[in-house]
Design an enzyme around this catalytic site. Structure first.
Site, mmCIF file in Angstrom:
data_model
loop_
_atom_site.group_PDB
_atom_site.id
_atom_site.type_symbol
_atom_site.label_atom_id
_atom_site.label_comp_id
_atom_site.label_asym_id
_atom_site.label_seq_id
_atom_site.Cartn_x
_atom_site.Cartn_y
_atom_site.Cartn_z
ATOM 1 N N CYS A 173 0.843 -1.201 0.000
ATOM 2 C CA CYS A 173 0.000 0.000 0.000
ATOM 3 C C CYS A 173 0.880 1.254 0.000
ATOM 4 O O CYS A 173 1.476 1.614 1.030
ATOM 5 C CB CYS A 173 -0.918 0.014 1.215
ATOM 6 S SG CYS A 173 -1.948 1.493 1.330
ATOM 7 N N CYS A 214 -0.314 3.960 2.391
ATOM 8 C CA CYS A 214 -0.065 3.668 3.798
ATOM 9 C C CYS A 214 1.403 3.883 4.169
ATOM 10 O O CYS A 214 1.707 4.437 5.224
ATOM 11 C CB CYS A 214 -0.444 2.216 4.118
ATOM 12 S SG CYS A 214 -2.125 1.751 3.698
ATOM 13 N N ASP A 215 2.308 3.414 3.314
ATOM 14 C CA ASP A 215 3.711 3.341 3.683
ATOM 15 C C ASP A 215 4.659 4.172 2.818
ATOM 16 O O ASP A 215 5.871 4.179 3.056
ATOM 17 C CB ASP A 215 4.175 1.874 3.635
ATOM 18 C CG ASP A 215 3.348 0.991 4.555
ATOM 19 O OD1 ASP A 215 3.111 1.412 5.701
ATOM 20 O OD2 ASP A 215 2.933 -0.104 4.139
#
Length: 308
Positions: free
Chosen positions: A136, A139-140
């Site tokens: 993701c 997300c990261d």
């Protein structure tokens, strides 16, 4: 008289299912959540750090999942460990047969079993998952500010991830095993125009190399590509195999439901990553769970009023 049928059965204990349980209990419904793993909290538990959940920047994925679960338990949600094997509606009730043979029933169901990410299935992928290998970008991606990242895939999710990372990273390698991309032409043209995105076509990744974390990608033609972060964007597989007979999924297996969670079946709602939508994040999963629970409570109230 027999024991009263629970109002709501929720399949899945990730952010969508747990939030649905919280909202359903606040609506005074009796709620039971079926969880595949003991004290499971969904894929969020696999994230070492979550930087995009409002108000809790930098929280660990496991910790965030535990907070969701603790809240649900405090609200009085009950949990049953087991894997759903079959769902059907009979005599105005929804029934769920677990793989061990137990049969649960409820007046309504929220299906929030989520998805699994497709894997490359190459050496190093699992070894460095969460240590340079991610699924993701949203997300990261922030962990790789001003560094080099690679995105593997050729669909919309891969190209969109590369574009997102281009605004963060020093350089982005967009790697696709074929010449032609499946992504929208407009997105691909935009990626081609980005100065810090290098597109590698007809390139197959054979392994991921590193010591304590991922450090490089090797290709089948024996090229070593040093990178700091690797994002595998080759699609997701919705956990909807047991829904095939219910005819509520699209051609890709996602539940056909709008933001309310309502499907074409009475008393059956979809929430979280398993639902048709464009953005699959913890916050949208939680929103789905809240919407589905509120709608289920309203529908059940109307049904009760008609029966009285």
């Amino acid at each position: 008289m027999g024991e009263k049928t629970p109002d709501l059965l929720i399949i899945g204990s990730g952010p969508a299912g747990l939030t649905a349980g919280i909202y359903a209990r606040r609506a005074n419904l009796t709620v039971q959540i079926v969880e595949k793993e003991y004290r499971g909290t969904g894929q969020i538990a696999d994230s070492g750090r979550v930087d995009n959940y409002p108000g809790l920047p930098g929280i660990g994925g496991y910790e965030l999942g535990e907070q969701f679960r603790g809240h649900a338990e405090k609200c009085g949600v009950s949990f049953t460990e087991g894997e759903a094997g079959k769902l059907w509606r009979e005599e105005g009730k929804w029934k769920c047969r677990l793989e061990d043979g137990r049969v649960l029933e409820a007046r309504a169901i929220i299906y929030a079993a989520g998805t699994v990410h497709r894997q490359l299935r190459i050496p190093g992928e699992q070894q460095f998952f969460g240590k340079g290998v991610h699924v993701c970008a949203w997300c990261d991606g922030a962990f790789y500010k001003d560094r080099v990242a690679a995105v593997i895939g050729g669909g919309d999710s891969a190209v969109d991830a590369a574009l997102y990372l281009a605004g963060i990273c020093k350089k982005v390698l967009l790697i696709h095993r074929r010449e032609d991309f499946r992504a929208a032409k407009s997105s691909l043209l935009q990626a081609e125009a980005e100065e810090n995105i290098e597109i590698l076509r007809n390139t197959v990744v054979s392994k991921i190399e590193g010591t304590h974390k991922a450090e490089a990608i090797w290709t089948q033609d024996n090229r070593r590509l040093p990178v700091d972060g690797i994002f595998v964007e080759i699609g997701q597989i919705p956990r909807t195999e047991i829904l095939r007979e219910l005819a509520v999924t699209d051609e890709n297996g996602y539940i056909q439901a709008d933001e309310t969670g309502r499907t074409a079946l009475k008393g059956f709602y979809g929430a979280g990553d398993v639902r048709t939508k464009s953005l699959r994040q913890v916050i949208t999963a939680a929103a789905d769970g809240a919407n589905a629970a509120v709608l289920a409570a309203e529908d059940l109230r109307r049904t009760t009023e008609k029966e009285v």
